[in-house]
Design a protein around this motif. Structure first.
Motif, PDB file in Angstrom:
ATOM      1  N   ASP A   1      39.566  35.562  36.683  1.00 40.47           N
ATOM      2  CA  ASP A   1      39.171  34.907  35.509  1.00 40.47           C
ATOM      3  C   ASP A   1      38.241  35.750  34.820  1.00 40.47           C
ATOM      4  OD1 ASP A   1      40.814  32.719  36.125  1.00 40.47           O
ATOM      5  OD2 ASP A   1      39.149  31.511  36.833  1.00 40.47           O
TER       6      ASP A   1
ATOM      7  N   ARG B   1      32.515  31.709  45.066  1.00 40.99           N
ATOM      8  CA  ARG B   1      32.815  31.635  43.845  1.00 40.99           C
ATOM      9  C   ARG B   1      31.583  31.076  42.836  1.00 40.99           C
ATOM     10  NH1 ARG B   1      37.186  31.011  40.348  1.00 40.99           N
ATOM     11  NH2 ARG B   1      37.029  29.339  38.999  1.00 40.99           N
TER      12      ARG B   1
ATOM     13  N   ASP C   1      35.600  34.810  33.192  1.00 38.16           N
ATOM     14  CA  ASP C   1      34.313  33.888  33.125  1.00 38.16           C
ATOM     15  C   ASP C   1      33.115  34.356  34.184  1.00 38.16           C
ATOM     16  OD1 ASP C   1      35.399  32.848  35.321  1.00 38.16           O
ATOM     17  OD2 ASP C   1      35.232  30.620  34.536  1.00 38.16           O
TER      18      ASP C   1
ATOM     19  N   ARG D   1      29.560  29.768  36.214  1.00 35.20           N
ATOM     20  CA  ARG D   1      29.949  30.579  35.206  1.00 35.20           C
ATOM     21  C   ARG D   1      28.793  31.167  34.578  1.00 35.20           C
ATOM     22  NH1 ARG D   1      32.959  29.955  31.069  1.00 35.20           N
ATOM     23  NH2 ARG D   1      35.290  29.213  31.524  1.00 35.20           N
TER      24      ARG D   1
ATOM     25  N   GLN E   1      33.413  33.973  37.196  1.00 30.85           N
ATOM     26  CA  GLN E   1      32.979  33.261  38.410  1.00 30.85           C
ATOM     27  C   GLN E   1      33.768  33.797  39.680  1.00 30.85           C
ATOM     28  OE1 GLN E   1      34.810  29.112  36.912  1.00 30.85           O
ATOM     29  NE2 GLN E   1      32.997  28.464  38.278  1.00 30.85           N
TER      30      GLN E   1
HETATM   31 MG    MG Z   1      35.948  29.228  35.390  1.00 31.87          MG
END
Ligand code: MG
Ligand code: UDP
Length: 328
Positions: A95, A198, A97, A201, A99
Motif C-alpha cells: 500500500d 501494521r 499509505d 496511516r 501502513q
Molecule cells: Mg491503509
C-alpha cells in the motif's frame, strides 16, 4: 534493457501527502539490496495532486513507472494493473499509505532467496485502527478461513512478495470480483509468512469505508465458497423435518387428545413470516452470485488506462492494448 530483479507495485488514491515519503522509504529499502528494481505506481483516479507528484518522481528517477486510470476503479483492479505491467523476477505488492512498512520487504526477500515463491505479510499488530475496523477485520478473516476451500492465512493483507511464476499464473486469472490475497494462495507453490506491525496511516484517512469493506467481504466469500448457496438447502431440510414431526403431533393430538384445540392466528403469522424472510434472504444470496456471474459474462476490461509513462521499452504496454481488443 534487461528485466529488473524486483518490481514494487503500489496503488495510489488521493495520497498526495504520503507519496514523497513513501518513495523515499522505498528507494532507501530497495537500494540497500544492491540489485536492480523498479516501482510501478498506479493512480486510481485520484482527485488530488497525486498524479502530478508521481510525474515529478518519475522525472527524477526513471525506475519510477507510472500509470493513470481513466477513473477510480478500486484497489484490487489497481493492484491487478500493477501486476500486468511488472517485469521483475520478484514482485512486491504494497500500500502507498505507509501502513505496510517498506523495510519489511527485506525480510520477504530473504525468504524468497530461501526458495519460497509467495511470502505474505502477517499483521501481528495493527496500530491506529478503530476498534470497529479491528474487530470486523478479525471476524472477516476467521469467517473466510472457515467457509472457503483455500486456507487463506489469518490476518494477511495484500502486502506480499511473489515470484515471477506466481505472477504469471495470477495474470491469467481475469475474474472480475477479485480477492487477490486469496487468489495468490489458491495458486499454491511454496508459501511462507513474515510478521510485521501494521502502522498507522502516514497521512489522510482510509479509502475503505464500511460499505466498501462489506462489498469486499462479499466478493471474497462468493469467489471462494458456495457455502452461502448451500445454507438454503440445510435450512430447507431442517424446517421440512421439523414440520413433519409437527404434523404427526397435530394428527395425534386431534385423534387422541380430547378437547385439544390449536388456537392463535399470531402463531401462524409468525411462522409464515419467518419462512417468508428466509426465502427472501435465500433469493438475495442467489442474487449475489447471479449478479457476479452477469459481471463475468459481460467480460469488460478490469481497468482502463488513461496515461502511462515508463513502459516504452517493454512489451507490457503493447500487451495491454492487445488485451483490450481480445477481452474474452
Ligand atoms: Mg491503509
Ligand atoms: N486505494 C486505491 N483505490 C481505492 C481505494 C484505495 O488505489 O479505491 C489504495 C490506497 O491509496 C492505499 C491502498 O489502496 O494505497 C489501501 O487503501 P486504504 O489505506 O484506504 O485501506 P486500508 O488500509 O484502510 O484498509
Amino acid at each position: 534493457m534487461s528485466n529488473p530483479q524486483y518490481s514494487v507495485i503500489a496503488p495510489v488514491y488521493n495520497e498526495e501527502e504520503t507519496l514523497p515519503e513513501f518513495y523515499r522509504q522505498i528507494k532507501e529499502t530497495m537500494d540497500s539490496t544492491n540489485e536492480s528494481w523498479e516501482i510501478i505506481l498506479i493512480n486510481d483516479g485520484s482527485r488530488d495532486r497525486s498524479w502530478e507528484i508521481m510525474q515529478e518522481l518519475r522525472k527524477n528517477d526513471p525506475r519510477v513507472k507510472i500509470l493513470s486510470f481513466a477513473k477510480n476503479f478500486g484497489h484490487q483492479p489497481a493492484v491487478t494493473a500493477g501486476l500486468d505491467f511488472t517485469m521483475g523476477n520478484a514482485v512486491v505488492m504494497i500500500d502507498s499509505d505507509l501502513q505496510d512498512p517498506p523495510s519489511v520487504i527485506l525480510d520477504m526477500i530473504v525468504k524468497w532467496k530461501e526458495g519460497y515463491d509467495l511470502v505474505y505479510g502477517v499483521r501481528s499488530e495493527r496500530k491506529g485502527e478503530t476498534w470497529f475496523k479491528e474487530v470486523t477485520a478479525k471476524l472477516f478473516y476467521r469467517i473466510i478461513f472457515h467457509i472457503t476451500d483455500v486456507n487463506i492465512p489469518l490476518d494477511t493483507g495484500d502486502f506480499r512478495l511473489m515470484d515471477r511464476k506466481v505472477v504469471d499464473v495470477l495474470q491469467s486469472m481475469r475474474e472480475r470480483h477479485r480477492f487477490i490475497r486469496g487468489m495468490t494462495v489458491w495458486i499454491g507453490f511454496k508459501q511462507a509468512g513474515v510478521e510485521y506491525v501494521r502502522e498507522e496511516r502516514f497521512a489522510g484517512t482510509t479509502k475503505y469505508p464500511f460499505k466498501k469493506m462489506f462489498k469486499f467481504a462479499l466478493d471474497a466469500i462468493t469467489s471462494f465458497s458456495y457455502v452461502p448457496l448451500q445454507i438454503a438447502t440445510y435450512f430447507g431440510f431442517s424446517i421440512a423435518g421439523l414440520s413433519a414431526i409437527g404434523t404427526l403431533f397435530v394428527v395425534y393430538a386431534r385423534l387422541f387428545m380430547i378437547n385439544h384445540e390449536f388456537t392463535g392466528q399470531a402463531t401462524t403469522l409468525v411462522a409464515v413470516l419467518f419462512l417468508g424472510g428466509i426465502q427472501l434472504i435465500t433469493l438475495g444470496i442467489m442474487g449475489e452470485y447471479l449478479g457476479r456471474i452477469y459481471d463475468e459474462v459481460k467480460g469488460r476490461p478490469l481497468y482502463v488506462v488513461r496515461d502511462m509513462q515508463g513502459f516504452e521499452d517493454s512489451h507490457v504496454a503493447e500487451t495491454y492494448y492487445r488485451s483490450l481488443k481480445h477481452v474474452q
